[in-house]
Each structure stands twice: as C-alpha cells, then as structure tokens.
Enzyme design. Structure first.
Site, PDB file in Angstrom:
ATOM      1  N   ASP A  30      82.357  95.670  54.094  1.00 40.83           N
ATOM      2  CA  ASP A  30      83.443  95.000  53.273  1.00 40.83           C
ATOM      3  C   ASP A  30      82.365  93.420  53.513  1.00 40.83           C
ATOM      4  O   ASP A  30      82.646  92.985  54.582  1.00 40.83           O
ATOM      5  CB  ASP A  30      84.716  94.670  53.405  1.00 40.83           C
ATOM      6  CG  ASP A  30      85.391  94.064  52.021  1.00 40.83           C
ATOM      7  OD1 ASP A  30      85.937  95.472  51.379  1.00 40.83           O
ATOM      8  OD2 ASP A  30      85.718  93.381  51.288  1.00 40.83           O
ATOM      9  N   ASN A  86      93.737 101.872  46.814  1.00 42.00           N
ATOM     10  CA  ASN A  86      94.044 100.820  46.098  1.00 42.00           C
ATOM     11  C   ASN A  86      93.920 101.328  44.494  1.00 42.00           C
ATOM     12  O   ASN A  86      92.577 101.980  44.597  1.00 42.00           O
ATOM     13  CB  ASN A  86      93.537  99.114  45.838  1.00 42.00           C
ATOM     14  CG  ASN A  86      93.924  98.611  46.948  1.00 42.00           C
ATOM     15  OD1 ASN A  86      95.646  99.119  47.881  1.00 42.00           O
ATOM     16  ND2 ASN A  86      93.543  97.321  47.532  1.00 42.00           N
ATOM     17  N   GLY A  92      96.504  96.974  43.143  1.00 43.14           N
ATOM     18  CA  GLY A  92      95.085  95.312  43.988  1.00 43.14           C
ATOM     19  C   GLY A  92      93.913  95.958  43.656  1.00 43.14           C
ATOM     20  O   GLY A  92      92.983  95.381  44.340  1.00 43.14           O
ATOM     21  N   GLN A  93      93.437  96.972  42.694  1.00 46.23           N
ATOM     22  CA  GLN A  93      92.340  97.540  43.137  1.00 46.23           C
ATOM     23  C   GLN A  93      91.327  96.145  41.979  1.00 46.23           C
ATOM     24  O   GLN A  93      91.661  96.122  41.126  1.00 46.23           O
ATOM     25  CB  GLN A  93      91.862  98.551  41.798  1.00 46.23           C
ATOM     26  CG  GLN A  93      90.833  99.381  41.892  1.00 46.23           C
ATOM     27  CD  GLN A  93      90.877 100.783  41.328  1.00 46.23           C
ATOM     28  OE1 GLN A  93      91.950 101.597  41.008  1.00 46.23           O
ATOM     29  NE2 GLN A  93      89.212 101.466  41.750  1.00 46.23           N
ATOM     30  N   HIS A  99      87.484 103.913  45.858  1.00 48.52           N
ATOM     31  CA  HIS A  99      87.230 103.234  47.674  1.00 48.52           C
ATOM     32  C   HIS A  99      87.773 103.885  48.557  1.00 48.52           C
ATOM     33  O   HIS A  99      89.239 103.568  47.941  1.00 48.52           O
ATOM     34  CB  HIS A  99      86.397 102.400  47.762  1.00 48.52           C
ATOM     35  CG  HIS A  99      87.183 101.450  46.596  1.00 48.52           C
ATOM     36  ND1 HIS A  99      87.429 100.812  45.251  1.00 48.52           N
ATOM     37  CD2 HIS A  99      87.950  99.809  47.401  1.00 48.52           C
ATOM     38  CE1 HIS A  99      88.013  99.898  45.169  1.00 48.52           C
ATOM     39  NE2 HIS A  99      88.571  99.479  45.967  1.00 48.52           N
ATOM     40  N   HIS A 101      89.418 102.292  52.272  1.00 45.59           N
ATOM     41  CA  HIS A 101      89.350 101.340  52.909  1.00 45.59           C
ATOM     42  C   HIS A 101      89.721 101.960  54.060  1.00 45.59           C
ATOM     43  O   HIS A 101      91.103 102.215  54.335  1.00 45.59           O
ATOM     44  CB  HIS A 101      90.334  99.911  52.653  1.00 45.59           C
ATOM     45  CG  HIS A 101      90.042  99.643  50.858  1.00 45.59           C
ATOM     46  ND1 HIS A 101      89.335  98.011  51.798  1.00 45.59           N
ATOM     47  CD2 HIS A 101      90.249  99.428  50.120  1.00 45.59           C
ATOM     48  CE1 HIS A 101      89.497  97.746  50.127  1.00 45.59           C
ATOM     49  NE2 HIS A 101      90.371  98.210  49.484  1.00 45.59           N
TER      50      HIS A 101
HETATM   51  P1  5GP Z   1      89.583  96.907  46.406  1.00 44.97           P
HETATM   52  O1  5GP Z   1      90.520  95.530  45.792  1.00 44.97           O
HETATM   53  O2  5GP Z   1      88.714  97.221  44.184  1.00 44.97           O
HETATM   54  O3  5GP Z   1      90.925  98.166  47.147  1.00 44.97           O
HETATM   55  O4  5GP Z   1      88.514  96.707  47.201  1.00 44.97           O
HETATM   56  C1  5GP Z   1      87.457  96.621  46.813  1.00 44.97           C
HETATM   57  C2  5GP Z   1      86.466  95.879  47.736  1.00 44.97           C
HETATM   58  O5  5GP Z   1      85.395  95.353  47.729  1.00 44.97           O
HETATM   59  C3  5GP Z   1      87.307  94.397  48.234  1.00 44.97           C
HETATM   60  O6  5GP Z   1      87.910  94.363  49.957  1.00 44.97           O
HETATM   61  C4  5GP Z   1      85.741  93.486  48.215  1.00 44.97           C
HETATM   62  O7  5GP Z   1      85.953  92.121  49.500  1.00 44.97           O
HETATM   63  C5  5GP Z   1      84.858  93.976  48.496  1.00 44.97           C
HETATM   64  N1  5GP Z   1      84.009  93.993  47.928  1.00 44.97           N
HETATM   65  C6  5GP Z   1      83.131  93.562  46.471  1.00 44.97           C
HETATM   66  N2  5GP Z   1      81.898  93.235  46.225  1.00 44.97           N
HETATM   67  C7  5GP Z   1      81.720  93.929  47.286  1.00 44.97           C
HETATM   68  C8  5GP Z   1      80.160  93.781  47.265  1.00 44.97           C
HETATM   69  O8  5GP Z   1      79.509  93.230  46.563  1.00 44.97           O
HETATM   70  N3  5GP Z   1      80.135  94.263  49.029  1.00 44.97           N
HETATM   71  C9  5GP Z   1      80.805  94.682  49.679  1.00 44.97           C
HETATM   72  N4  5GP Z   1      80.458  94.836  50.840  1.00 44.97           N
HETATM   73  N5  5GP Z   1      82.041  94.363  49.469  1.00 44.97           N
HETATM   74  C10 5GP Z   1      82.540  94.197  48.277  1.00 44.97           C
END
Ligand code: 5GP
Ligand code: ZN
Length: 113
Positions: A30, A86, A92-93, A99, A101
């Site tokens: 991340d 999420n 919180g997505q 994906h 985590h």
């Molecule tokens: P969500 O909030 O959708 O469950 O998680 C999305 C995750 O993607 C977040 O933890 C955020 O830091 C990560 N993320 C967003 N953009 C990028 C990116 O361009 N590269 C990487 N490696 N992680 C990303």
C-alpha cells in the site's frame, strides 16, 4: 482506456512494490501503509467491490485470502495479522477495484473506526 488505478497497477502502467503475482491475482504494498506490513491483494479481473462478486467467483475470493496468508508468512507475521475487505462508502472503500488488505507487524485494535 482504463480509469482504474488498480487495473493500471495490474497491467504495470503504474509502478508499485509487488509482493506477489500469479495468473489470478497481484499483490502490492500500500502506498500509504497503516501498519508496518500493509499489502493489497487484488484480482487481475476488474471487480468493483465485494458486492459485485457472484457465486462463480468463489474460488477467486478464496485465492485472494490464501495469497494474503502466504504473504503474511513471507513477511514473518508470526504474531498474527488482519485481513480486511472494505466495501462501499460505509465500508470505507476508496478504490473501486476489489482488494483484500493484509495488515500486520503491530498489535491492531478492535473494533476498527
Ligand atoms: P480502500 O480504502 O479502498 O479499502 O483501500 C484503498 C487502498 O489503496 C488505500 O489503503 C490506499 O492507501 C491504497 N492506494 C490508493 N492508491 C494507491 C496507489 O496508487 N498505489 C498503491 N500501492 N496503493 C494505493
Ligand atoms: Zn480495476
């Protein structure tokens, strides 16, 4: 043209620190880690979120979880870790490509925010 950052990462158009790759999934660190180990496991197939998954995705979903477990082992998370999906705005997505985590390397509080 793709407008999905995780599809772009899967296709190598956006650089990332890859932790695992196979025919079904890609895992990468991340960009804004919330724990010493914070890896995202994503399907190569663009699925918007867990809500978009169908019974035909059963083995893919299981694969994502098993990849997370294998990375946890590789990362030496012997004291435990957390695997989170999420879904949607209340979940919180923030990136609309399913994906998983993997978080670990420190004690994680419960419940999350
Ligand atoms: P969500 O909030 O959708 O469950 O998680 C999305 C995750 O993607 C977040 O933890 C955020 O830091 C990560 N993320 C967003 N953009 C990028 C990116 O361009 N590269 C990487 N490696 N992680 C990303
Ligand atoms: Zn995508």
């Amino acid at each position: 043209m793709s407008t999905c950052i995780f599809c772009d990462i899967v296709e190598g158009k956006i650089p990332s620190e890859i932790a695992h790759e196979d025919h079904l999934a890609v895992a990468f660190h991340d960009v804004s880690p919330k724990a010493p180990t914070h890896v995202l496991v994503v399907p190569r197939e663009h699925l918007e979120d867990l809500d978009a998954a169908q019974p035909g995705h059963e083995s893919l979903l299981g694969h994502l979880i098993l990849v997370a477990k294998e990375i946890a082992t590789k990362e030496g998370l012997a004291d435990g870790y957390r695997v989170v999906v999420n879904c949607g705005s209340d979940g919180g997505q923030t990136v609309d490509h399913l994906h998983v985590h993997l978080l670990g390397g420190r004690p994680l509080s419960w419940p999350p925010g």
